[in-house]
Motif scaffolding. Structure first.
Motif, PDB file in Angstrom:
ATOM      1  N   UNK A  83      -2.008   7.661   1.118  1.00  0.00           N
ATOM      2  CA  UNK A  83      -0.623   8.063   1.355  1.00  0.00           C
ATOM      3  C   UNK A  83      -0.519   9.209   2.346  1.00  0.00           C
ATOM      4  N   UNK A 130      11.136  -1.458  14.188  1.00  0.00           N
ATOM      5  CA  UNK A 130      11.180  -2.082  12.859  1.00  0.00           C
ATOM      6  C   UNK A 130      12.108  -1.294  11.926  1.00  0.00           C
ATOM      7  N   UNK A 131      12.773  -1.996  10.972  1.00  0.00           N
ATOM      8  CA  UNK A 131      13.672  -1.305  10.049  1.00  0.00           C
ATOM      9  C   UNK A 131      12.921  -0.453   9.036  1.00  0.00           C
ATOM     10  N   UNK A 132      11.634  -0.631   8.958  1.00  0.00           N
ATOM     11  CA  UNK A 132      10.855   0.142   7.996  1.00  0.00           C
ATOM     12  C   UNK A 132       9.481  -0.455   7.861  1.00  0.00           C
ATOM     13  N   UNK A 183       5.178  -0.057   7.190  1.00  0.00           N
ATOM     14  CA  UNK A 183       4.149   0.704   7.875  1.00  0.00           C
ATOM     15  C   UNK A 183       2.933  -0.172   8.096  1.00  0.00           C
ATOM     16  N   UNK A 184       2.455  -0.219   9.325  1.00  0.00           N
ATOM     17  CA  UNK A 184       1.214  -0.920   9.648  1.00  0.00           C
ATOM     18  C   UNK A 184       0.092   0.120   9.613  1.00  0.00           C
ATOM     19  N   UNK A 185      -0.976  -0.148   8.878  1.00  0.00           N
ATOM     20  CA  UNK A 185      -2.042   0.857   8.793  1.00  0.00           C
ATOM     21  C   UNK A 185      -2.586   1.224  10.177  1.00  0.00           C
ATOM     22  N   UNK A 233      11.892   6.061   0.981  1.00  0.00           N
ATOM     23  CA  UNK A 233      12.535   4.927   0.333  1.00  0.00           C
ATOM     24  C   UNK A 233      13.384   4.133   1.308  1.00  0.00           C
ATOM     25  N   UNK A 234      14.133   4.858   2.146  1.00  0.00           N
ATOM     26  CA  UNK A 234      15.007   4.180   3.097  1.00  0.00           C
ATOM     27  C   UNK A 234      14.182   3.330   4.064  1.00  0.00           C
ATOM     28  N   UNK A 235      13.011   3.839   4.452  1.00  0.00           N
ATOM     29  CA  UNK A 235      12.193   3.110   5.428  1.00  0.00           C
ATOM     30  C   UNK A 235      10.985   2.414   4.788  1.00  0.00           C
ATOM     31  N   UNK A 236      11.036   2.233   3.479  1.00  0.00           N
ATOM     32  CA  UNK A 236       9.915   1.704   2.692  1.00  0.00           C
ATOM     33  C   UNK A 236       8.538   2.058   3.257  1.00  0.00           C
ATOM     34  N   UNK A 237       8.336   3.349   3.375  1.00  0.00           N
ATOM     35  CA  UNK A 237       7.052   3.844   3.852  1.00  0.00           C
ATOM     36  C   UNK A 237       6.165   4.201   2.668  1.00  0.00           C
ATOM     37  N   UNK A 238       4.876   3.884   2.744  1.00  0.00           N
ATOM     38  CA  UNK A 238       3.986   4.224   1.635  1.00  0.00           C
ATOM     39  C   UNK A 238       3.524   5.672   1.706  1.00  0.00           C
ATOM     40  N   UNK A 278       6.856   8.712  -2.551  1.00  0.00           N
ATOM     41  CA  UNK A 278       7.100   7.495  -3.330  1.00  0.00           C
ATOM     42  C   UNK A 278       6.003   7.276  -4.357  1.00  0.00           C
ATOM     43  N   UNK A 325      -1.386  -0.030  -0.622  1.00  0.00           N
ATOM     44  CA  UNK A 325      -0.598   0.489  -1.737  1.00  0.00           C
ATOM     45  C   UNK A 325       0.679   1.157  -1.238  1.00  0.00           C
ATOM     46  N   UNK A 326       1.759   0.828  -1.924  1.00  0.00           N
ATOM     47  CA  UNK A 326       3.037   1.419  -1.560  1.00  0.00           C
ATOM     48  C   UNK A 326       3.732   0.644  -0.474  1.00  0.00           C
ATOM     49  N   UNK A 375      18.261  -0.783   1.833  1.00  0.00           N
ATOM     50  CA  UNK A 375      17.103  -0.958   2.698  1.00  0.00           C
ATOM     51  C   UNK A 375      16.676  -2.417   2.751  1.00  0.00           C
TER      52      UNK A 375
END
Lengths: 317, 493
Positions: A94, A163-165, A167-169, A259-264, A268, B191-192, B223
């Motif tokens: 994270x 992108x709307x949200x 995350x690409x590693x 949360x808004x951008x669903x980021x890990x 969160x 994860x996440x 979202x």
């Protein structure tokens, strides 16, 4: 200088220990049982007992505390109850999102906030000052999650540039990873930049009336040159304080934007872990945050001393 | 990004076509789901989110539940049942391998159920399988199970996520690296953020259409809306009803409204006065206006129920008329019960939208008959602790989402504390009956008893409201079991 740094470091260690105590025992008081959460509403008392033993939940609190601290000193943060994976690894994954995000937002807010503050102070009372201050007022007032939504609607839904949200590693595609952080860091940077602009302006306006600026002007410098050469450095102290606090906020307080951008991100992770009563994970992550925040404060203090020689001589309270 | 995804999908599809399969369409799908599973082993946790990702995708059981809730052959291709209904002999599929390449055979079946039944097992539904007293491997593709009593729904229970077949080589790591025999193999879990699955080439059964499926975890409704609108996800299996309007009438999306196994109830503590009084419970039943609750809490997407039983089940009987909405009748019953001025009680609400919204509506409906409710919002862990485990509550609202969970009412220690020996005997008989006609009779009788006794307030069956890209087909409209089965999903045109 050395004594100063040492004393600050000792204070830093004491803070960590107090935080560890508070984090451990306060969370122990929380109602709710991770075993119950895992087994859900069909759990029988026997199954719960088996799982509680497996998770090591039936040892007395002080034994678990000592085990926890001892483990951390050896770099072992324990194993998550609900995710059945090492806590350190979960947090590390994270941080790969949270730290770059906080860093980007910080850079953006400094790049935007400080120049605007300087410009406003230079032309105090003029139209440009008023407009910047009105904008800054709005920037502080607009909630970052709402601003984030607007950014998504414009740049992701309507224009489809970003992108709307999600995350690409980094390991998979650093460019895509960076693209994923653009909108969230803007959303995070807006209020911070606004605060910075206001603080910078106020600090400079204070400095403007000082004798050394008048002296500099008397030597023949223009107002702009005087502010730039003598004013900004002197106005930097309050700005540094705010920057330190802001970095702490950016590291710990990004959960809504995540949360808004669903980021890990870390926020969160902690939020979910609290809901699932995954206390090992909550404790590990919180202590890392305490570490990050206190380390930031320590660095801020040392940075003060570097910017302002007077602080090195005074005994720090 | 979307274009990139599509071209990537196209590239994969082309690669597939060159490999000899007849794929000409993008065969990758990104699915948004609200909850991230804590682990990916369905045999070690109760969370529905686990099954959403893995059930019938990564893992398979001996039987398979289809989208109508019927039992179909899974890894067991056929079976025979002895005349006394106690011995099941399963013929297993041939040529099955786990995703790590190890072969599947009868020993894996034996291992799976020994693991479920072990002393230290944490399987969420161990109790379904405790009747198994012996397992015999007859040959590598034949296994025999002996039960100590007749279990009417044994074949259904074998098809649950809790009973998927795992291998001794990999079972311990399934929490974070699941290895099953299903059509999709686990690739990675960030994860996440997301879980990535890929079609498993050597899959033993019919090949699937998709080459890759990514589950993206998005908890916030707005979202999720943006992610659907921006095309970052191609669909979601259960979208918040309050925001469905965004997609209604938009030809690029389809809305799939179906049934679930979720009976939403006003859970009532039957141990505690005044709720131990049948008249009080009847009064509360009369005070409820189900349609108003459904309209307010689910935007009209629920189905009213009069007993804790799914309306789409073949054994269902409509009992919504048992205690119709009638304020005067409710007041009269309360007066008869000794509460002419009503009473006060608490209503503890878990953090789900349907519960929080229903709670407010029920509070106003109860106020009309003189029952004053204090609403207490709580987190789920706290709810489990106070309401479910310690039974410290008056009323609560929760959806019971497991298929055929009417048997809970035969457990006097269950949180709502309903203790009726006649009902318990009925459920024992139902569980031990395999004759369909008789089972139906018994199930109808059971529903009728629960409706008449007004054990809980029976509110509505939750709907499943999926939103999907209009070009996708093969999604399950109904949700007869927890899962999001990818098997038939494909892109059209």
């Amino acid at each position: 200088m050395i004594v100063f740094a040492l004393r600050r470091t000792l204070g830093f260690a004491a803070t960590l220990l107090l935080a560890a105590l508070a984090i451990f025992f306060l969370l122990d008081l929380l109602p709710g049982d991770p075993a119950q959460f895992i087994l859900g509403i069909s759990a029988t008392p026997e199954k719960l007992a088996v799982l509680r033993t497996q998770l090591g939940l039936d040892a007395p609190a002080h034994e678990r505390f000592v085990g926890w601290v001892w483990g951390m000193l050896q770099g072992d943060f324990g194993t998550s109850y609900t995710q059945q994976a090492p806590v350190a690894g979960l947090i590390w994954e994270r941080l790969a999102v949270t730290l770059p995000l906080a860093g980007l937002a910080m850079i953006l807010s400094v790049l935007v906030g400080l120049p605007l503050g300087i410009i406003a102070a230079r032309w105090r009372g003029k139209g440009v000052d008023t407009s910047i201050m009105v904008l800054a007022q709005m920037g502080v007032a607009v909630p970052s999650f709402w601003f984030g939504m607007l950014l998504t609607l414009l740049f992701a839904v309507a224009l489809r540039w970003l992108p709307p949200g999600g995350f690409t590693p980094w390991s998979e595609n650093p460019l895509l990873a960076l693209r994923g952080l653009v909108l969230p860091s803007i959303a995070l940077a807006l209020p911070q930049a606004s605060i910075l602009a206001r603080v910078m302006r106020t600090a400079l306006v204070d400095v403007r009336g000082q004798d050394f600026i008048r002296t500099a002007r008397a030597k023949g410098l223009t107002m702009g040159e005087a502010i730039w050469r003598h004013g900004v450095r002197n106005a930097l102290l309050p700005v540094l304080t705010i920057l330190g606090l802001q970095l702490a906020i950016l590291i710990t307080g990004t959960i809504i934007v995540e949360n808004v951008f669903y980021l890990p991100g870390l926020g969160r992770l902690i939020f979910t872990a609290i809901g699932e009563r995954d206390l090992v994970l909550v404790r590990g992550a919180t202590i890392i945050l305490v570490l990050a925040v206190t380390a930031t404060m320590l660095l801020t203090d040392i940075a003060y001393a570097l910017v302002d020689p007077r602080l090195r001589e005074r005994s720090p309270s | 990004m979307t274009n990139l995804m599509k071209s990537l999908g196209l590239a994969l599809a082309l690669a597939g076509a060159m490999a000899g399969t007849a794929l000409a369409q993008p065969s990758e799908v990104r699915i948004g789901v609200a909850l991230e599973p804590p682990i990916l082993d369905p045999t070690a946790g109760a969370a529905e989110a686990i099954d959403i990702v893995v059930y019938q995708n990564i893992f398979e059981g001996l039987t398979r539940i289809d989208q109508n809730g019927e039992v179909q052959p899974g890894l067991a291709r056929e079976w025979t049942i002895s005349p006394d209904q106690l011995t099941y002999t399963f013929k297993l599929a041939e040529g099955v391998t786990f995703h790590d390449g190890t072969a599947f055979d009868a020993e894996d079946v034996k291992f799976t159920f020994e693991r479920i039944l072990a002393e230290d097992s944490v399987n969420a539904h161990k109790e379904f399988f405790t009747p198994i007293t012996a397992m015999t491997v007859i040959d590598p593709l034949t296994v025999e199970m002996t039960l100590d009593h007749v279990v009417g729904r044994f074949l259904f229970d074998l098809g649950r996520g809790d009973a998927v077949i795992v291998a001794p080589e990999s079972a311990d790591n399934n929490a974070n690296e699941p290895i099953g025999t299903g059509p999709f193999a686990f690739v990675q879990w960030n994860k996440g953020s997301r879980v990535v699955l890929e079609a498993y080439g050597p899959y033993w059964g019919e090949p699937v259409h998709l080459s890759k499926a990514t589950y993206v975890f998005i908890s916030d409704t707005s979202t999720m809306t943006n992610a659907l609108l921006a095309g970052d996800v191609d669909g979601t299996n259960n979208f918040a009803t309050e925001a469905l309007g965004v997609f209604e009438g938009n030809p690029q999306y389809q809305i799939l409204v179906g049934t679930t196994e979720g009976e939403t109830i006003l859970g009532t503590n039957n141990r505690k006065p005044p709720f131990d009084n049948l008249k009080v419970r009847q009064a509360m039943a009369h005070a409820l206006d189900r349609q108003a609750i459904i309209d307010g809490a689910t935007y009209g997407y629920g189905t009213p129920i009069g007993a804790p039983f799914a309306p789409h089940n073949p054994y269902y009987v409509d009992l919504t008329g048992t205690y119709p909405h009638d304020v005067e009748k409710a007041k009269a019953l309360l007066a008869e019960a000794g509460f002419p001025d009503g009473f006060s009680a608490t209503l503890k609400l878990p953090p789900v939208a349907y519960a929080r919204l229903s709670g407010q509506i029920i509070a106003s409906q109860f106020a009309e008959v003189g029952i004053k409710l204090e609403l207490i919002n709580m987190e789920f862990a706290q709810w489990l602790d106070e309401v479910y485990t310690n039974n410290d509550f008056d009323l609560t609202i929760i959806s019971h989402v497991e298929p055929f969970d009417i048997g809970n009412y035969a457990n006097p220690d269950y949180y709502f504390g309903y203790d009726n020996p006649q009902f318990q005997a009925l459920i024992t008989e139902l569980n031990g009956t395999t004759d369909e006609a008789r089972r139906k009779e018994l199930a109808v009788e059971a529903q009728t008893i629960l409706a008449n006794d007004a054990v809980n307030g029976y509110l509505f069956e939750l709907a499943q409201t999926g939103v999907w890209n209009a070009k996708l087909t093969g999604m399950w409209q109904n949700s007869p079991i927890e899962g999001l089965v990818l098997r038939d999903i494909r892109w059209t045109e």
